[in-house]
Design a protein around this motif. Structure first.
Motif, mmCIF file in Angstrom:
data_model
loop_
_atom_site.group_PDB
_atom_site.id
_atom_site.type_symbol
_atom_site.label_atom_id
_atom_site.label_comp_id
_atom_site.label_asym_id
_atom_site.label_seq_id
_atom_site.Cartn_x
_atom_site.Cartn_y
_atom_site.Cartn_z
ATOM 1 N N ASN A 155 -66.246 -114.075 23.205
ATOM 2 C CA ASN A 155 -65.057 -115.235 23.194
ATOM 3 C C ASN A 155 -64.923 -116.757 22.607
ATOM 4 N N SER A 156 -63.960 -116.991 22.702
ATOM 5 C CA SER A 156 -64.230 -119.129 21.214
ATOM 6 C C SER A 156 -62.913 -119.737 22.066
ATOM 7 N N LYS A 157 -63.541 -120.974 21.521
ATOM 8 C CA LYS A 157 -62.950 -122.344 22.301
ATOM 9 C C LYS A 157 -62.285 -123.318 20.765
ATOM 10 N N TYR A 158 -60.943 -123.475 21.542
ATOM 11 C CA TYR A 158 -61.123 -124.883 20.265
ATOM 12 C C TYR A 158 -59.740 -125.715 21.287
ATOM 13 N N ALA A 159 -60.480 -127.187 20.804
ATOM 14 C CA ALA A 159 -59.637 -128.013 21.383
ATOM 15 C C ALA A 159 -59.383 -127.826 23.330
ATOM 16 N N GLY A 160 -60.896 -127.569 23.346
ATOM 17 C CA GLY A 160 -60.463 -126.894 25.088
ATOM 18 C C GLY A 160 -59.947 -125.768 25.712
ATOM 19 N N VAL A 161 -59.514 -125.107 24.552
ATOM 20 C CA VAL A 161 -58.508 -124.107 24.724
ATOM 21 C C VAL A 161 -59.455 -122.657 24.716
ATOM 22 N N MET A 162 -59.624 -121.791 25.404
ATOM 23 C CA MET A 162 -60.620 -120.486 25.633
ATOM 24 C C MET A 162 -59.464 -119.415 25.536
ATOM 25 N N VAL A 163 -60.107 -118.817 24.414
ATOM 26 C CA VAL A 163 -59.349 -117.671 23.659
ATOM 27 C C VAL A 163 -60.022 -116.457 24.589
ATOM 28 N N ASP A 164 -59.632 -115.758 25.175
ATOM 29 C CA ASP A 164 -60.201 -114.960 26.242
ATOM 30 C C ASP A 164 -59.738 -113.061 25.694
ATOM 31 N N THR A 165 -60.710 -113.330 24.194
ATOM 32 C CA THR A 165 -60.595 -112.049 23.551
ATOM 33 C C THR A 165 -60.200 -110.582 24.435
ATOM 34 N N GLU A 166 -61.330 -110.784 25.994
ATOM 35 C CA GLU A 166 -61.672 -109.454 26.214
ATOM 36 C C GLU A 166 -60.223 -109.065 26.890
ATOM 37 N N THR A 167 -59.999 -109.964 27.493
ATOM 38 C CA THR A 167 -58.744 -109.652 28.188
ATOM 39 C C THR A 167 -57.250 -109.811 27.318
ATOM 40 N N ILE A 168 -57.350 -110.073 25.903
ATOM 41 C CA ILE A 168 -56.368 -109.506 25.033
ATOM 42 C C ILE A 168 -56.040 -108.847 24.818
ATOM 43 N N LEU A 169 -57.323 -107.604 24.396
ATOM 44 C CA LEU A 169 -58.005 -106.342 23.850
ATOM 45 C C LEU A 169 -57.603 -105.498 24.504
ATOM 46 N N GLN A 170 -58.069 -106.015 25.838
ATOM 47 C CA GLN A 170 -57.818 -105.249 26.858
ATOM 48 C C GLN A 170 -56.306 -104.535 26.766
ATOM 49 N N ASP A 171 -55.494 -106.112 26.843
ATOM 50 C CA ASP A 171 -53.962 -105.920 26.618
ATOM 51 C C ASP A 171 -53.612 -105.013 25.639
ATOM 52 N N ILE A 172 -53.942 -105.297 24.909
ATOM 53 C CA ILE A 172 -53.595 -104.583 23.740
ATOM 54 C C ILE A 172 -53.980 -102.547 23.213
ATOM 55 N N ALA A 173 -54.946 -102.642 23.785
ATOM 56 C CA ALA A 173 -55.831 -101.487 24.055
ATOM 57 C C ALA A 173 -54.836 -100.704 24.961
ATOM 58 N N LEU A 174 -54.513 -101.040 26.298
ATOM 59 C CA LEU A 174 -53.357 -100.356 27.013
ATOM 60 C C LEU A 174 -51.914 -100.151 26.480
ATOM 61 N N ALA A 175 -51.534 -101.106 25.733
ATOM 62 C CA ALA A 175 -50.180 -101.089 25.142
ATOM 63 C C ALA A 175 -50.461 -100.203 24.630
ATOM 64 N N HIS A 176 -51.358 -99.162 23.352
ATOM 65 C CA HIS A 176 -51.569 -98.396 22.636
ATOM 66 C C HIS A 176 -52.249 -97.445 22.732
ATOM 67 N N GLY A 177 -51.797 -96.435 23.664
ATOM 68 C CA GLY A 177 -52.487 -95.921 24.110
ATOM 69 C C GLY A 177 -53.661 -95.571 25.123
ATOM 70 N N TYR A 178 -54.958 -96.100 25.131
ATOM 71 C CA TYR A 178 -55.973 -96.001 25.939
ATOM 72 C C TYR A 178 -55.350 -95.463 27.120
ATOM 73 N N ALA A 179 -55.808 -94.652 27.432
ATOM 74 C CA ALA A 179 -56.417 -94.895 29.228
ATOM 75 C C ALA A 179 -56.132 -95.858 29.996
ATOM 76 N N HIS A 180 -57.660 -95.744 29.565
ATOM 77 C CA HIS A 180 -58.631 -96.536 30.179
ATOM 78 C C HIS A 180 -59.480 -97.939 29.464
ATOM 79 N N ALA A 181 -59.383 -99.678 29.898
ATOM 80 C CA ALA A 181 -60.308 -99.956 29.216
ATOM 81 C C ALA A 181 -61.063 -100.774 29.816
ATOM 82 N N THR A 182 -62.122 -100.959 29.879
ATOM 83 C CA THR A 182 -63.309 -101.366 31.305
ATOM 84 C C THR A 182 -63.968 -102.256 30.278
ATOM 85 N N SER A 183 -64.633 -103.292 31.091
ATOM 86 C CA SER A 183 -65.473 -104.300 30.662
ATOM 87 C C SER A 183 -66.677 -104.678 31.545
ATOM 88 N N ARG A 184 -67.545 -105.451 30.624
ATOM 89 C CA ARG A 184 -68.945 -105.793 31.238
ATOM 90 C C ARG A 184 -69.680 -107.557 30.397
#
Length: 419
Positions: free
Chosen positions: A365-394
């Motif tokens: 993740n990254s943060k700019y001027a107090g705004v968190m960039v939730d890389t994990e969640t955004i990439l999960q959104d993209i992966a599931l929208a482009h054909g991946y059946a499962h997107a898990t994280s830890r």
């Protein structure tokens, strides 16, 4: 052999995604690379597939840890790297050598270099002005004598006919450049050493360091020549396009640049300029333009496309609201462009994975001027929208935010598994 190789690994007290416990392992010690994976991390990912792996892919090769570990495991690696020095480092680690000819070429380089008088000003004509004394405002990275001796070794190495030997000796020379300089690598850049003015290196120090580094490298090669899978594929260039040339693989493991507005080519300026990979400003801009759009240090076309991700759309809106507080006004569009590039990477990865294959992504993740960039969640959104059946994280570890953001452990590095 992999067990013997890892026997020298320090007790892992930190996350396995980092190279710190393994930094003195054979091959890993050739060049200090903070961002490298731990070999154990590669082993764990390969072991989690549920079936034996024969091939793997790392689209961001870095120092070659994924590919090297795969060779030890009997897995044929394919790796992509855009930085030409790091690509040579990877090839040097993965190659097979005739140790007799390697030793002969090394001794010949030492002998030939003593009679060379390189034209320092000409060879470094377009390099940063601070590179060699007198530098700028009485600050410089190398004295003239040290720079001249480094360049003499560089020119002698260029005369070596054997490509594997030539690349390896170039890596040996690259491995000593920071230690011979007036600077240290610090976080996202470099800073001058304490009392550097009174702690200058000499031309004799260059040869001593070169000999010492070669001895370590040569001994590693002799001890670990018979790796289980000596073959490999190395593709040099931008992974966004080079992935088209990759054949099917059993799994992929990668740690792409984080969206932290850090140009990773900056850390390697000494190696890139002193070893001749860069010789002009257009060379430098061209290399930077081939990296993911994770930074704003050069002007590029960015984006406002939020790619159908609600999390990215929300992040973009929040960043736009605080635009005047950002240290660069283009950061909101850079963030969108970064995830557009990652969409390209993940989409191309999916068609390269064989049935039952997985992609393991270490992301942060990254943060700019107090705004968190939730890389994990955004990439999960993209992966599931482009054909991946499962997107898990830890979560893997917590990371500090920048000093401007408070420097607290409030960012997260995450292992994202796609299948």
């Amino acid at each position: 052999m992999v067990t013997r190789w890892l026997a020298g690994q320090a007790t892992a007290t930190g996350p396995l995604s980092t190279n710190q416990p393994s930094i003195q392992l054979p091959f890993q010690r050739w060049f200090k690379f903070k961002e490298a994976f731990s070999p154990q991390f590669i082993i764990e990912c390969a072991g989690s597939l549920g079936q034996p792996a024969r091939t793997c892919l790392d689209p961001f090769g870095g120092s070659g840890t994924s590919a090297l570990t795969a060779q030890f495991l009997g897995i044929r690696p394919t790796t992509i790297e855009v930085n030409p020095f790091l690509a040579d480092l990877i090839e040097a680690k993965l190659s097979t050598y005739d140790v007799t000819s390697l030793r002969t070429d090394y001794l010949e380089v030492l002998n030939v270099s003593k009679d060379l008088r390189p034209a320092t000003a000409k060879l470094l004509k377009n390099a940063p002005a601070t590179l060699v004394n007198p530098g700028v405002d009485d600050r410089w990275i190398y004295s003239k004598g040290v720079a001249r001796r480094i360049l003499a070794l560089r020119e002698a190495i260029a005369l070596v006919k054997s490509r594997p030997n030539r690349l390896l000796l170039t890596v040996v020379l690259g491995s000593i450049l920071v230690g011979l300089s007036n600077v240290i690598v610090n976080g996202k850049g470099r800073k001058y050493r304490n009392s550097w003015e009174t702690r200058q290196k000499s031309a004799a120090d260059v040869e001593t360091a070169f000999r010492g580094s070669f001895f370590e490298v040569f001994s590693d090669i002799c001890l670990y020549a018979g790796r289980s899978s000596p073959d490999f594929t190395l593709l040099r260039g931008d992974s966004r396009t080079m992935l088209d040339q990759v054949k099917s693989v059993d799994f992929a493991i990668l740690s792409p640049p984080y969206p932290n507005s850090f140009d990773y080519t900056d850390i390697y300026n000494l190696e890139l300029w002193m070893l001749g990979y860069l010789s002009s400003r257009p060379d430098n801009l061209s290399l930077r333009g081939k990296t993911l759009r994770s930074h704003v240090q050069i002007h590029r076309e960015f984006s406002t496309d939020t790619l159908g991700s609600k999390s990215l759309a929300r992040t973009y809106r929040h960043l736009c609201r605080v635009r005047e507080e950002l240290w660069n006004p283009h950061i909101p569009e850079m963030i969108c462009a970064y995830f557009s590039d990652m969409q390209t990477i993940m989409t191309k990865l999916k068609v390269k994975l064989r049935k039952g294959g997985k992609a393991f992504l270490a992301v942060g993740n990254s943060k700019y001027a107090g705004v968190m960039v939730d890389t994990e969640t955004i990439l999960q959104d993209i992966a599931l929208a482009h054909g991946y059946a499962h997107a898990t994280s830890r979560p893997i570890r917590s990371m500090r935010s920048s000093a401007q953001q408070g420097g607290r452990h409030e960012l997260t590095e995450t292992l994202l598994t796609l299948s």
